[in-house]
Design a protein around this motif. Sequence first.
Motif, PDB file in Angstrom:
ATOM      1  N   ARG A  46     -15.072  12.539 -29.567  1.00 29.69           N
ATOM      2  CA  ARG A  46     -16.140  13.138 -30.358  1.00 29.69           C
ATOM      3  C   ARG A  46     -15.839  14.627 -30.535  1.00 29.69           C
ATOM      4  O   ARG A  46     -14.834  15.128 -30.048  1.00 29.69           O
ATOM      5  N   GLU A  47     -16.751  15.344 -31.193  1.00 24.01           N
ATOM      6  CA  GLU A  47     -16.499  16.756 -31.470  1.00 24.01           C
ATOM      7  C   GLU A  47     -16.360  17.550 -30.181  1.00 24.01           C
ATOM      8  O   GLU A  47     -15.418  18.316 -30.007  1.00 24.01           O
TER       9      GLU A  47
ATOM     10  N   ASN B 283     -20.721   8.935 -21.698  1.00 26.12           N
ATOM     11  CA  ASN B 283     -20.327  10.121 -22.442  1.00 26.12           C
ATOM     12  C   ASN B 283     -19.994  11.249 -21.475  1.00 26.12           C
ATOM     13  O   ASN B 283     -20.726  11.495 -20.508  1.00 26.12           O
TER      14      ASN B 283
END
Length: 434
Positions: free
Chosen positions: A127-128, A158
Amino acid sequence: MTWRKFNVSVLLCLLLALQGFAAPCDSNPCENNGECVVTSASEYSCICPSNFAGIRCNLPPPTVSCGEESIEVSIDKRIVIEQGLADDTNNVYFKGASGCNAEDRNGAYHLSVAARFGECGFQVLQRENSYMFKQQVVWNMISTSVERPTVLVDITCNYTRNYAVLAGPIIPTVNKVDFQTSYGVFTVQMELYRNQQFSEDAKFGRQLVIPIEQEVCVEQSLINVMPDHLVLSLLRCWASTVSDGTGDVHELISEKCASDPTALVMSNGQNDTARFCFTMFKWRESMNSVYLHCMVNVCNVTAYPEFCQCQSERKKRNAPMTSERQRRDSTMVSTGLITIVPKGTVIFADPGLNEAVLGTAESPLIPGSNPVDGGGSNSTVLIAVGVVLVTALIVLGVVIAVYVSHRRTNMKKKQRKRGKLAEIVNRRRHLPVA
């Protein structure tokens, strides 16, 4: 009887017949506010709230713990049993990784994967500013020829922390050395583990990336069959910045005794295996990457009992073993390169995330920095940019030249037209008047 009256009679009969049969959800079989959904004339399915599971929403749901050191999963066994599936830990595992199966822990299936989250079939999605780890726990009778797994839980974790990358597959770290002693030829091997259990799944891989404050347990063992009077002793163990044991050095074991404050000697000079554990630190500013070395000795515990184990200073002075015998019956075993990273670093083992995205284990990226492939790639990029610029200039020059040539041609045509018009006008002026 008309056709309309016949249809009404049939509908009434059907309604009366249906009143004698209860719908599957009429008895409210779903507990704890579960939603009952009819799937057939006699079957139903319960959609459970997030804090309940099971066929009737009466069981605790599976738990997933996304920790810094490991991802832990716990599933109540009743979730499997009530579906008519066999209660066997060998049939519960991470999808696509049957070797990563569950263990029985207090009436629940427990699964764990250590900080190398690329193992056990975990998918890593970039992800970013974070990384998502996804996997499933399934039940499947792996002894059958056809695999039809039943999904027990979906896992999503995450992480927004630092990271390091293991380049290549996970291979157990085993370093073997054959050496000649006065008692014969022996083979000694060194293996590294993450904890004091010294279990197979706790082994470090050959690509060693170890966070600060991570426990590291070292096992030295003789592969050969040993006579009862011979034991294996760790004389000295240390970390160094150079592969041959030199450079900046930090002592872990000295004269068979712990010298590092975190070192714990679990067995030494007692049998054919010697073990100790320590906590990984960056002991000096220069020690970002280190090698681990141990000087091991095959010792005659019957003839020299005081020499084979850690002794007090007084007993050390009185030990009868000579330095020459110690040298002859000893050898050094080493492993590395160990990259030391900050605490909380997420360590990937997925080769697909290595150099192209994140860097390498030998040179992990600093959070917030731009990923690059190294000096060679930078040079290639600069050359490519130069070629593109030169090509663009050439094309621009050609376009300008074509434009100028086209404009000159148009101007010449206009001048010729003006000349012809002027000539016609002049002729008309000199014509005689009628």
